[in-house]
Design an enzyme around this catalytic site. Structure first.
Site, PDB file in Angstrom:
ATOM      1  N   HIS A   1      -7.022  -0.996   6.162  1.00  0.00           N
ATOM      2  CA  HIS A   1      -7.044  -1.838   7.361  1.00  0.00           C
ATOM      3  C   HIS A   1      -8.444  -1.919   7.996  1.00  0.00           C
ATOM      4  O   HIS A   1      -8.928  -3.007   8.309  1.00  0.00           O
ATOM      5  CB  HIS A   1      -6.054  -1.333   8.408  1.00  0.00           C
ATOM      6  CG  HIS A   1      -4.661  -1.140   7.877  1.00  0.00           C
ATOM      7  ND1 HIS A   1      -4.088  -1.980   6.958  1.00  0.00           N
ATOM      8  CD2 HIS A   1      -3.716  -0.208   8.129  1.00  0.00           C
ATOM      9  CE1 HIS A   1      -2.863  -1.577   6.690  1.00  0.00           C
ATOM     10  NE2 HIS A   1      -2.614  -0.493   7.379  1.00  0.00           N
TER      11      HIS A   1
ATOM     12  N   LYS B   1       0.840  -1.168   0.000  1.00  0.00           N
ATOM     13  CA  LYS B   1       0.000   0.000   0.000  1.00  0.00           C
ATOM     14  C   LYS B   1       0.894   1.243   0.000  1.00  0.00           C
ATOM     15  O   LYS B   1       2.043   1.123   0.384  1.00  0.00           O
ATOM     16  CB  LYS B   1      -0.947  -0.003   1.187  1.00  0.00           C
ATOM     17  CG  LYS B   1      -0.260   0.187   2.544  1.00  0.00           C
ATOM     18  CD  LYS B   1      -1.272   0.277   3.632  1.00  0.00           C
ATOM     19  CE  LYS B   1      -1.765   1.688   3.812  1.00  0.00           C
ATOM     20  NZ  LYS B   1      -1.120   2.411   4.899  1.00  0.00           N
TER      21      LYS B   1
ATOM     22  N   HIS C   1      -1.120  -5.512   5.689  1.00  0.00           N
ATOM     23  CA  HIS C   1      -0.464  -6.298   6.747  1.00  0.00           C
ATOM     24  C   HIS C   1      -1.401  -6.612   7.923  1.00  0.00           C
ATOM     25  O   HIS C   1      -1.141  -7.536   8.680  1.00  0.00           O
ATOM     26  CB  HIS C   1       0.840  -5.639   7.218  1.00  0.00           C
ATOM     27  CG  HIS C   1       0.663  -4.484   8.143  1.00  0.00           C
ATOM     28  ND1 HIS C   1       0.306  -3.233   7.701  1.00  0.00           N
ATOM     29  CD2 HIS C   1       0.791  -4.383   9.484  1.00  0.00           C
ATOM     30  CE1 HIS C   1       0.224  -2.423   8.745  1.00  0.00           C
ATOM     31  NE2 HIS C   1       0.515  -3.090   9.840  1.00  0.00           N
TER      32      HIS C   1
ATOM     33  N   LYS D   1      -3.940   9.205  15.051  1.00  0.00           N
ATOM     34  CA  LYS D   1      -2.541   9.215  15.523  1.00  0.00           C
ATOM     35  C   LYS D   1      -2.406  10.148  16.720  1.00  0.00           C
ATOM     36  O   LYS D   1      -3.278  10.988  16.968  1.00  0.00           O
ATOM     37  CB  LYS D   1      -1.629   9.696  14.400  1.00  0.00           C
ATOM     38  CG  LYS D   1      -1.607   8.743  13.227  1.00  0.00           C
ATOM     39  CD  LYS D   1      -0.239   8.658  12.601  1.00  0.00           C
ATOM     40  CE  LYS D   1      -0.221   7.735  11.417  1.00  0.00           C
ATOM     41  NZ  LYS D   1      -0.061   6.333  11.770  1.00  0.00           N
TER      42      LYS D   1
ATOM     43  N   GLU E   1      -3.650   4.919  17.665  1.00  0.00           N
ATOM     44  CA  GLU E   1      -2.185   4.860  17.725  1.00  0.00           C
ATOM     45  C   GLU E   1      -1.666   5.991  18.596  1.00  0.00           C
ATOM     46  O   GLU E   1      -2.195   7.111  18.535  1.00  0.00           O
ATOM     47  CB  GLU E   1      -1.593   5.022  16.330  1.00  0.00           C
ATOM     48  CG  GLU E   1      -1.942   3.900  15.388  1.00  0.00           C
ATOM     49  CD  GLU E   1      -1.195   4.051  14.073  1.00  0.00           C
ATOM     50  OE1 GLU E   1      -0.131   3.440  13.937  1.00  0.00           O
ATOM     51  OE2 GLU E   1      -1.659   4.802  13.197  1.00  0.00           O
TER      52      GLU E   1
HETATM   53  C1  BG6 Z   1       0.338   1.484   8.109  1.00  0.00           C
HETATM   54  C2  BG6 Z   1       0.063   2.962   8.093  1.00  0.00           C
HETATM   55  O1  BG6 Z   1      -0.298   0.856   7.033  1.00  0.00           O
HETATM   56  O2  BG6 Z   1      -0.152   0.934   9.322  1.00  0.00           O
HETATM   57  C3  BG6 Z   1       0.692   3.639   9.298  1.00  0.00           C
HETATM   58  O3  BG6 Z   1       0.599   3.531   6.907  1.00  0.00           O
HETATM   59  C4  BG6 Z   1       0.254   2.961  10.579  1.00  0.00           C
HETATM   60  O4  BG6 Z   1       0.345   5.019   9.338  1.00  0.00           O
HETATM   61  C5  BG6 Z   1       0.460   1.463  10.479  1.00  0.00           C
HETATM   62  O5  BG6 Z   1       1.008   3.498  11.635  1.00  0.00           O
HETATM   63  C6  BG6 Z   1      -0.144   0.762  11.673  1.00  0.00           C
HETATM   64  O6  BG6 Z   1       0.249  -0.576  11.668  1.00  0.00           O
HETATM   65  P1  BG6 Z   1       0.432  -1.391  13.023  1.00  0.00           P
HETATM   66  O7  BG6 Z   1       0.744  -2.764  12.569  1.00  0.00           O
HETATM   67  O8  BG6 Z   1       1.563  -0.724  13.750  1.00  0.00           O
HETATM   68  O9  BG6 Z   1      -0.856  -1.271  13.766  1.00  0.00           O
END
Ligand code: BG6
Length: 490
Positions: free
Chosen positions: A244, A152, A182, A344, A220
């Site tokens: 996501h 992505k 992911h 965030k 986050e």
């Molecule tokens: C990414 C985003 O796809 O996912 C980021 O671009 C984000 O901004 C991240 O921080 C969060 O992933 P995880 O696995 O840390 O929850």
């Protein structure tokens, strides 16, 4: 599978993702014995590097980011026998001629045509030139053996995602394209299907008759940090919701697939996404909250406001937080709101899905009975909890909400692999179940487009929240109409 050799090529092999995630994941797969006996990984990068610098930098990445901690010297040494730096400019033919010759050479040495996994860990602007060159030089010409993993962001809107799909589908077969999200590799996320479809007791309850609302919340505590130049053009809706959060929603809401395989699962996921009620300008304003963080304190550390971040426009109108209400117009979910939020620089990192059940229609106890709630916690805790009412020991009939817990930590000695380990292994094995099909990505873009369009016409005010808080007040108001708050682990 283990006896089929593999050539792995990471375009952008010296980049941040390779450093933090991809090489640590390949390394962990290697030491756990999951990679084929014969394999080679090429990290392609445009600039030359001094002898040994690539391996040194990647070792640093493994030591810092691998879930297993520092690499053992002997194991790392063995792994580097398979890890190669490959200097090459993505925009010139010579790179691909050399790359092809290198991969062909390995095939000859291994006396078989190896699987090829090409990983695009590059800025979206390079995808076209790399794809055209890979195709022109016949690097991924074998439909069943050659796979392309695309990171992505997959486009920046519906039109660009369609353009990208058209390009990829013109040059390769759809079953060769592995669009990665992911979140789908995370252990608890993978467990959602097992939980729903291997436990028959939940299925009869999994609908609007028993479920009051669903909350999907990915908060986050990290800020945009060093990613300002990417993030300021993206924002939370594109960066997190389009991919996501909508993937999580589709796993919770989809119908049971005919089989547990890539085609059936992806078919059901698209089907439910297509039933998401389209936003209008009015609902994009009313049911979606966008906000930006201002100066504050996160985990005791001072945090500048979003507009003060490096590589962020001082008058930026990019959202760092989104909360929204989504409806799914099918019989199963009629009248059940799905509340989504992400942001965030919030107080805590927490990814949870909360399924809030309805109140009992018949009340026989004096005490207030708290409706049942299922909390699927993805991170930082990996846990599934069911909240239910029970009697407090004693002479009176007094009730209390109790928790029935399944925690990974307590139930398994096996450590959960990193999302990238799971997904990279799937891609090597040719299992596309947890990857995004072209129509899935386009459907997800269609859901967010009316919101992006409304915002581009300056509809829907940008709200503010203090860094380190739980987000803007307006997001609390949005959920309050659902009669409860944003919920976390009990
Ligand atoms: C990414 C985003 O796809 O996912 C980021 O671009 C984000 O901004 C991240 O921080 C969060 O992933 P995880 O696995 O840390 O929850």
């Amino acid at each position: 599978f283990k006896s089929t050799p593999a050539n792995i090529v990471i375009f952008g092999g010296f980049g941040d993702l390779a450093w933090r995630k991809l090489i640590p994941a390949f390394y962990n797969l290697y030491i756990s014995g999951y990679l084929p006996e014969k394999f080679a990984i090429y990290g392609v990068h445009y600039q030359g590097l001094p002898e040994g610098a690539y391996e040194k930098h990647m070792l640093e990445g493994v030591n810092l980011f691998s879930r297993r901690g520092k690499a053992k010297a002997a194991e790392w040494k063995k792994f580097t026998d398979h890890l190669y730096f490959f200097q090459g400019d993505f925009t010139i033919d010579e790179t691909y001629t050399r790359l092809k010759a290198t991969l062909d050479e390995n095939d000859k040495k291994w006396k078989t045509r190896a699987t090829r996994l090409l990983y695009y860990s590059v800025a979206p602007s390079f995808i076209e030139v790399i794809s055209n060159s890979v195709s022109k030089h016949n690097i991924a010409a074998q439909r069943e053996k050659d796979r392309i993993v695309v990171e992505k962001p997959f486009g920046t809107d519906l039109a660009s995602a369609k353009g990208l799909n058209d390009l990829l589908n013109k040059l390769f077969y759809e079953n060769q394209i592995y669009r990665i999200d992911h979140y789908l590799g995370k252990e608890v996320v993978q467990n959602i299907s097992a939980f729903r479809f291997a436990n028959y007791i939940f299925e009869p309850l999994w609908n609007s008759k028993f479920i009051d609302q669903v909350q999907i919340s990915v908060t986050e505590s990290v800020s945009v940090g060093t990613r300002g130049s990417y993030y300021d053009k993206s924002g939370a809706l594109r960066d997190m919701v389009q991919n996501h959060l909508l993937q999580l929603l589709s796993l919770v809401a989809m119908e049971c697939p005919g089989n547990y395989d890539a085609e059936d699962i992806r078919k059901q996921k698209v089907k439910v996404l297509k039933k998401v009620r389209p936003f209008t300008t009015a609902t994009a304003i009313q049911d979606v909250v966008r906000a930006q963080y201002t100066r504050g304190e996160v985990k005791g550390k001072e945090q500048p406001g979003y507009k003060e971040e490096t590589n962020v426009a001082r008058n930026s109108t990019t959202e760092t937080y989104v909360a929204m209400k989504v409806w799914i117009d099918n019989p199963r979910w009629k009248g059940v709101p799905f509340y989504l939020r992400t942001g965030k620089s919030l107080e805590k990192q927490s990814s949870v899905i909360v399924v809030q059940f309805k109140d009992s229609p018949h009340k026989i106890f004096k005490d207030d009975v708290v409706p049942n709630r299922l909390v699927i916690s993805i991170q930082p805790e990996q846990k599934i909890s069911l909240l239910f009412e029970g009697k407090v020991p004693g002479l009176e009939m007094k009730l209390k909400p109790l928790e029935m817990d399944f925690s990974y930590h307590d139930s398994f000695i096996e450590e959960a692999p990193e999302a990238y380990e799971t997904l990279l292994l799937d891609a090597l094995e040719g299992d596309a179940t947890q990857f995004i099909r072209a129509d899935q990505v386009e459907t997800a873009w269609s859901i967010v487009m009316p919101i992006l369009n409304a915002w581009s016409k300056e509809k829907g005010d940008m709200k503010k929240y203090k860094a380190g808080s739980w987000g803007p007040k307006e997001a609390e108001d949005l959920i309050k109409e659902g009669r409860i708050k944003w919920l976390m682990l009990p």
